[in-house]
Design a protein around this motif. Structure first.
Motif, PDB file in Angstrom:
ATOM      1  N   PRO A   1      -4.484   5.537   1.021  1.00 16.18           N
ATOM      2  CA  PRO A   1      -3.694   6.344   0.095  1.00 16.18           C
ATOM      3  C   PRO A   1      -2.299   6.585   0.660  1.00 16.18           C
ATOM      4  O   PRO A   1      -2.135   6.782   1.864  1.00 16.18           O
ATOM      5  CB  PRO A   1      -4.463   7.655  -0.002  1.00 16.18           C
ATOM      6  CG  PRO A   1      -5.786   7.406   0.625  1.00 16.18           C
ATOM      7  CD  PRO A   1      -5.622   6.262   1.566  1.00 16.18           C
ATOM      8  N   GLU A   2      -1.297   6.529  -0.210  1.00 15.44           N
ATOM      9  CA  GLU A   2       0.090   6.836   0.178  1.00 15.44           C
ATOM     10  C   GLU A   2       0.671   7.752  -0.882  1.00 15.44           C
ATOM     11  O   GLU A   2       1.246   7.282  -1.861  1.00 15.44           O
ATOM     12  CB  GLU A   2       0.910   5.552   0.296  1.00 15.44           C
ATOM     13  CG  GLU A   2       0.521   4.668   1.446  1.00 15.44           C
ATOM     14  CD  GLU A   2       1.477   3.502   1.658  1.00 15.44           C
ATOM     15  OE1 GLU A   2       2.341   3.258   0.804  1.00 15.44           O
ATOM     16  OE2 GLU A   2       1.341   2.852   2.703  1.00 15.44           O
ATOM     17  N   GLY A   3       0.489   9.051  -0.696  1.00 15.96           N
ATOM     18  CA  GLY A   3       0.927  10.004  -1.716  1.00 15.96           C
ATOM     19  C   GLY A   3       0.094   9.803  -2.968  1.00 15.96           C
ATOM     20  O   GLY A   3      -1.125   9.855  -2.934  1.00 15.96           O
ATOM     21  N   ARG A   4       0.767   9.517  -4.082  1.00 17.90           N
ATOM     22  CA  ARG A   4       0.063   9.252  -5.336  1.00 17.90           C
ATOM     23  C   ARG A   4      -0.316   7.779  -5.484  1.00 17.90           C
ATOM     24  O   ARG A   4      -0.986   7.405  -6.438  1.00 17.90           O
ATOM     25  CB  ARG A   4       0.934   9.658  -6.516  1.00 17.90           C
ATOM     26  CG  ARG A   4       1.190  11.137  -6.589  1.00 17.90           C
ATOM     27  CD  ARG A   4       2.012  11.489  -7.796  1.00 17.90           C
ATOM     28  NE  ARG A   4       2.175  12.934  -7.887  1.00 17.90           N
ATOM     29  CZ  ARG A   4       2.898  13.526  -8.796  1.00 17.90           C
ATOM     30  NH1 ARG A   4       3.541  12.811  -9.703  1.00 17.90           N
ATOM     31  NH2 ARG A   4       2.994  14.839  -8.821  1.00 17.90           N
TER      32      ARG A   4
ATOM     33  N   GLN B   1      -6.641   4.393  -9.673  1.00 18.81           N
ATOM     34  CA  GLN B   1      -7.930   4.065  -9.071  1.00 18.81           C
ATOM     35  C   GLN B   1      -8.552   2.814  -9.698  1.00 18.81           C
ATOM     36  O   GLN B   1      -9.190   2.020  -9.006  1.00 18.81           O
ATOM     37  CB  GLN B   1      -8.884   5.258  -9.198  1.00 18.81           C
ATOM     38  CG  GLN B   1     -10.185   5.086  -8.447  1.00 18.81           C
ATOM     39  CD  GLN B   1      -9.999   4.949  -6.948  1.00 18.81           C
ATOM     40  OE1 GLN B   1      -9.173   5.629  -6.353  1.00 18.81           O
ATOM     41  NE2 GLN B   1     -10.758   4.082  -6.321  1.00 18.81           N
ATOM     42  N   CYS B   2      -8.362   2.623 -10.983  1.00 18.18           N
ATOM     43  CA  CYS B   2      -8.906   1.434 -11.653  1.00 18.18           C
ATOM     44  C   CYS B   2      -8.344   0.165 -11.012  1.00 18.18           C
ATOM     45  O   CYS B   2      -9.083  -0.792 -10.749  1.00 18.18           O
ATOM     46  CB  CYS B   2      -8.571   1.481 -13.138  1.00 18.18           C
ATOM     47  SG  CYS B   2      -9.192   0.075 -14.075  1.00 18.18           S
ATOM     48  N   SER B   3      -7.058   0.155 -10.737  1.00 12.68           N
ATOM     49  CA  SER B   3      -6.438  -1.011 -10.096  1.00 12.68           C
ATOM     50  C   SER B   3      -6.964  -1.209  -8.687  1.00 12.68           C
ATOM     51  O   SER B   3      -7.173  -2.344  -8.256  1.00 12.68           O
ATOM     52  CB  SER B   3      -4.917  -0.857 -10.067  1.00 12.68           C
ATOM     53  OG  SER B   3      -4.391  -0.877 -11.380  1.00 12.68           O
ATOM     54  N   VAL B   4      -7.194  -0.108  -7.960  1.00 16.18           N
ATOM     55  CA  VAL B   4      -7.764  -0.207  -6.613  1.00 16.18           C
ATOM     56  C   VAL B   4      -9.101  -0.936  -6.680  1.00 16.18           C
ATOM     57  O   VAL B   4      -9.358  -1.882  -5.932  1.00 16.18           O
ATOM     58  CB  VAL B   4      -7.950   1.196  -5.970  1.00 16.18           C
ATOM     59  CG1 VAL B   4      -8.770   1.103  -4.694  1.00 16.18           C
ATOM     60  CG2 VAL B   4      -6.606   1.842  -5.692  1.00 16.18           C
TER      61      VAL B   4
ATOM     62  N   ARG C   1       2.734  -1.160  -8.937  1.00 20.20           N
ATOM     63  CA  ARG C   1       2.800   0.223  -9.424  1.00 20.20           C
ATOM     64  C   ARG C   1       3.428   0.235 -10.815  1.00 20.20           C
ATOM     65  O   ARG C   1       4.356  -0.519 -11.090  1.00 20.20           O
ATOM     66  CB  ARG C   1       3.614   1.088  -8.470  1.00 20.20           C
ATOM     67  CG  ARG C   1       2.923   1.264  -7.121  1.00 20.20           C
ATOM     68  CD  ARG C   1       3.786   1.991  -6.140  1.00 20.20           C
ATOM     69  NE  ARG C   1       4.930   1.144  -5.806  1.00 20.20           N
ATOM     70  CZ  ARG C   1       5.839   1.449  -4.901  1.00 20.20           C
ATOM     71  NH1 ARG C   1       5.767   2.570  -4.222  1.00 20.20           N
ATOM     72  NH2 ARG C   1       6.838   0.616  -4.658  1.00 20.20           N
ATOM     73  N   GLY C   2       2.884   1.080 -11.679  1.00 20.61           N
ATOM     74  CA  GLY C   2       3.404   1.178 -13.033  1.00 20.61           C
ATOM     75  C   GLY C   2       2.713   0.250 -14.020  1.00 20.61           C
ATOM     76  O   GLY C   2       2.990   0.295 -15.209  1.00 20.61           O
ATOM     77  N   TYR C   3       1.828  -0.595 -13.523  1.00 21.56           N
ATOM     78  CA  TYR C   3       1.089  -1.507 -14.395  1.00 21.56           C
ATOM     79  C   TYR C   3      -0.352  -1.041 -14.506  1.00 21.56           C
ATOM     80  O   TYR C   3      -0.941  -0.590 -13.539  1.00 21.56           O
ATOM     81  CB  TYR C   3       1.095  -2.929 -13.827  1.00 21.56           C
ATOM     82  CG  TYR C   3       2.459  -3.578 -13.828  1.00 21.56           C
ATOM     83  CD1 TYR C   3       2.934  -4.215 -14.958  1.00 21.56           C
ATOM     84  CD2 TYR C   3       3.249  -3.557 -12.687  1.00 21.56           C
ATOM     85  CE1 TYR C   3       4.186  -4.817 -14.951  1.00 21.56           C
ATOM     86  CE2 TYR C   3       4.499  -4.155 -12.676  1.00 21.56           C
ATOM     87  CZ  TYR C   3       4.965  -4.783 -13.820  1.00 21.56           C
ATOM     88  OH  TYR C   3       6.204  -5.371 -13.816  1.00 21.56           O
TER      89      TYR C   3
END
Length: 68
Positions: A57-60, A36-39, A6-8
């Motif tokens: 999904p987990e929140g945001r 979404q791009c990372s997903v 997260r954050g990258y």
């Protein structure tokens, strides 16, 4: 094993997962991302390495479960 990406932005989440796969070749791996791009990119990498990938999904954020 959990990779918190997260954050990258891409391609860093894929690079982080790739390092972990090369280092320990885990049978299963959890990856946390926040876009979404990372997903899409981590899913593509995981399937190319023979992992089944599920996305929750987990929140945001998103939790990707990679398993062989």
């Amino acid at each position: 094993m959990v990779v918190d990406a997260r954050g990258y932005s891409c391609p860093m989440p894929v690079v982080m997962v790739q390092k972990e796969v090369k280092k320990s070749a885990p049978a299963s791996l959890e990856v946390l991302v926040d876009n979404q791009c990372s997903v899409e990119n981590v899913t593509r990498f995981g399937t190319s390495c023979g992992y089944q990938v599920t996305v929750a999904p987990e929140g945001r954020d998103f939790r990707l479960s990679l398993s062989k």
